[in-house]
Design an enzyme around this catalytic site. Structure first.
Site, PDB file in Angstrom:
ATOM      1  N   THR A  15     -29.957 -11.937 -35.188  1.00 60.53           N
ATOM      2  CA  THR A  15     -29.613 -11.480 -36.532  1.00 60.53           C
ATOM      3  C   THR A  15     -28.325 -12.117 -37.055  1.00 60.53           C
ATOM      4  OG1 THR A  15     -30.778  -9.392 -36.205  1.00 60.53           O
ATOM      5  CG2 THR A  15     -29.135  -9.447 -37.952  1.00 60.53           C
ATOM      6  N   THR A  65     -29.245  -1.063 -34.880  1.00 59.72           N
ATOM      7  CA  THR A  65     -30.456  -1.193 -34.084  1.00 59.72           C
ATOM      8  C   THR A  65     -30.425  -0.204 -32.930  1.00 59.72           C
ATOM      9  OG1 THR A  65     -31.940  -2.803 -33.026  1.00 59.72           O
ATOM     10  CG2 THR A  65     -29.581  -3.062 -32.604  1.00 59.72           C
ATOM     11  N   LYS A  69     -30.529   4.222 -34.786  1.00 58.52           N
ATOM     12  CA  LYS A  69     -31.092   4.247 -36.134  1.00 58.52           C
ATOM     13  C   LYS A  69     -31.220   5.650 -36.717  1.00 58.52           C
ATOM     14  CE  LYS A  69     -33.622  -0.099 -35.676  1.00 58.52           C
ATOM     15  NZ  LYS A  69     -34.925  -0.784 -35.786  1.00 58.52           N
ATOM     16  N   ASP A 105     -36.548  -2.290 -41.975  1.00 56.54           N
ATOM     17  CA  ASP A 105     -37.599  -2.459 -40.974  1.00 56.54           C
ATOM     18  C   ASP A 105     -38.973  -2.289 -41.613  1.00 56.54           C
ATOM     19  OD1 ASP A 105     -35.950  -2.933 -38.791  1.00 56.54           O
ATOM     20  OD2 ASP A 105     -35.908  -0.837 -38.152  1.00 56.54           O
ATOM     21  N   ALA A 130     -41.886   6.593 -30.915  1.00 55.13           N
ATOM     22  CA  ALA A 130     -41.705   7.422 -32.109  1.00 55.13           C
ATOM     23  C   ALA A 130     -40.234   7.564 -32.466  1.00 55.13           C
ATOM     24  CB  ALA A 130     -42.332   8.797 -31.886  1.00 55.13           C
ATOM     25  N   GLY A 131     -39.429   6.585 -32.066  1.00 51.05           N
ATOM     26  CA  GLY A 131     -38.005   6.627 -32.365  1.00 51.05           C
ATOM     27  C   GLY A 131     -37.681   6.034 -33.719  1.00 51.05           C
ATOM     28  N   ILE A 217     -42.716  -5.377 -31.744  1.00 51.98           N
ATOM     29  CA  ILE A 217     -41.589  -5.598 -32.639  1.00 51.98           C
ATOM     30  C   ILE A 217     -40.414  -6.231 -31.904  1.00 51.98           C
ATOM     31  CG2 ILE A 217     -42.295  -3.654 -34.075  1.00 51.98           C
ATOM     32  CD1 ILE A 217     -39.712  -2.204 -33.070  1.00 51.98           C
TER      33      ILE A 217
END
Length: 278
Positions: A15, A65, A69, A105, A130-131, A217
């Site tokens: 990034t 990240t 988040k 995202d 599921a975060g 991802i």
């Protein structure tokens, strides 16, 4: 102009390089640094300290990240509508003394999913994780045409909470907690499993024998163990590169107010990772 990435175990993140290169292309003196909180004895305190340092130092914003988040929300003044719906933030803009959370995202994954998976059967999909990332990825898939989404997380309560959130946001879709033995079209990994700092894979593909495609991802490495396993079975694979570039481009625009050249950033990403465009 200064920005940063806050996370845990982010030494390999591309990034900063992507942001700074796009800044140079626009003629900006743009510095993008890392706040790697790996090993911090009190993660919540370290997160708050990093945000405060960035605000005091005059940063235009920060990206956030894994695993912050959702934690970051308590430190913000406001949320964009999208971030509020998703319940997680990966981009914080500092402006007029306020910290406002956004979620790029969603944008990055939606674009990648439509391009790479859209032509394939994707009515029924299994979402792993599921975060903070899972909420954005799940909502993006529902908006891209997935009609039945199964959610799996090691923490069953977390999985059910995301199921309830997504079902409320998109009542026309069917959202269920996955317990195995389900015919699905494909799998998306939205956990950190597969990252250099989190080796392994989040699922054994023997558990989803009818899946036709697998996406991840995670992008460092861009060929994760999960994707290697999928390719060995002859399945179509989607790396995390498209989401990585898409979210970075959208965050760049929020930070700078300038349009990001997604094609240019994508070409740069492929050069950095030696990933061959599909």
């Amino acid at each position: 102009m200064k920005a940063a990435l806050i996370g845990n175990g982010i030494a390999a993140s591309l990034t900063p390089v992507l942001h700074e290169a796009e800044g140079r292309a626009h003629g900006l003196a743009y510095r993008y640094r890392r706040f790697d909180l790996a090993g911090a004895p009190e993660p919540a305190v370290a997160l708050q300290d990093a945000v405060t340092e960035a605000k005091v130092a005059g940063y235009v914003g920060v990206n956030v990240t894994y695993p912050y988040k959702q934690q970051i929300i308590a430190l913000l003044d406001d949320l964009s509508d999208g971030a509020g719906d998703i319940g997680s933030v990966n981009t914080v803009v500092f402006r007029n003394g306020r910290a406002v959370g956004h979620n790029t995202d969603y944008v990055g994954f939606h674009r990648a999913f439509v391009a790479k998976i859209g032509p394939l059967q994707h009515d029924t999909v299994l979402l792993l994780g599921a975060g903070g990332a899972g909420g954005a990825v799940g909502l993006a898939m529902l908006d891209a045409g997935v009609s039945c989404l199964y959610v799996y997380d090691r923490d069953a309560c977390v999985a059910d909470a995301l199921r309830a959130r997504l079902a409320r946001l998109r009542p026309q879709a069917q959202v269920l907690v996955w317990s195995g033995a389900t015919l699905i079209d494909g799998v998306i990994n939205a956990t950190p499993m597969g990252m250099a700092s989190h080796p392994g894979q989040a699922i054994d593909l023997d558990d989803v024998p009818h899946a036709k495609w697998v996406g991840d991802i995670v992008y460092f490495p861009h060929q994760t163990p999960l994707l290697h396993a999928a390719a060995a079975r002859g399945l179509h694979v989607m790396t995390g590169g498209g989401m990585a570039v898409g979210q970075a481009a959208a965050a760049f625009e929020l930070f700078t107010g300038l349009p990001a050249d997604v094609a240019r950033m994508t070409a740069h990403f492929h050069t950095l990772t030696q990933e061959v465009p599909a």
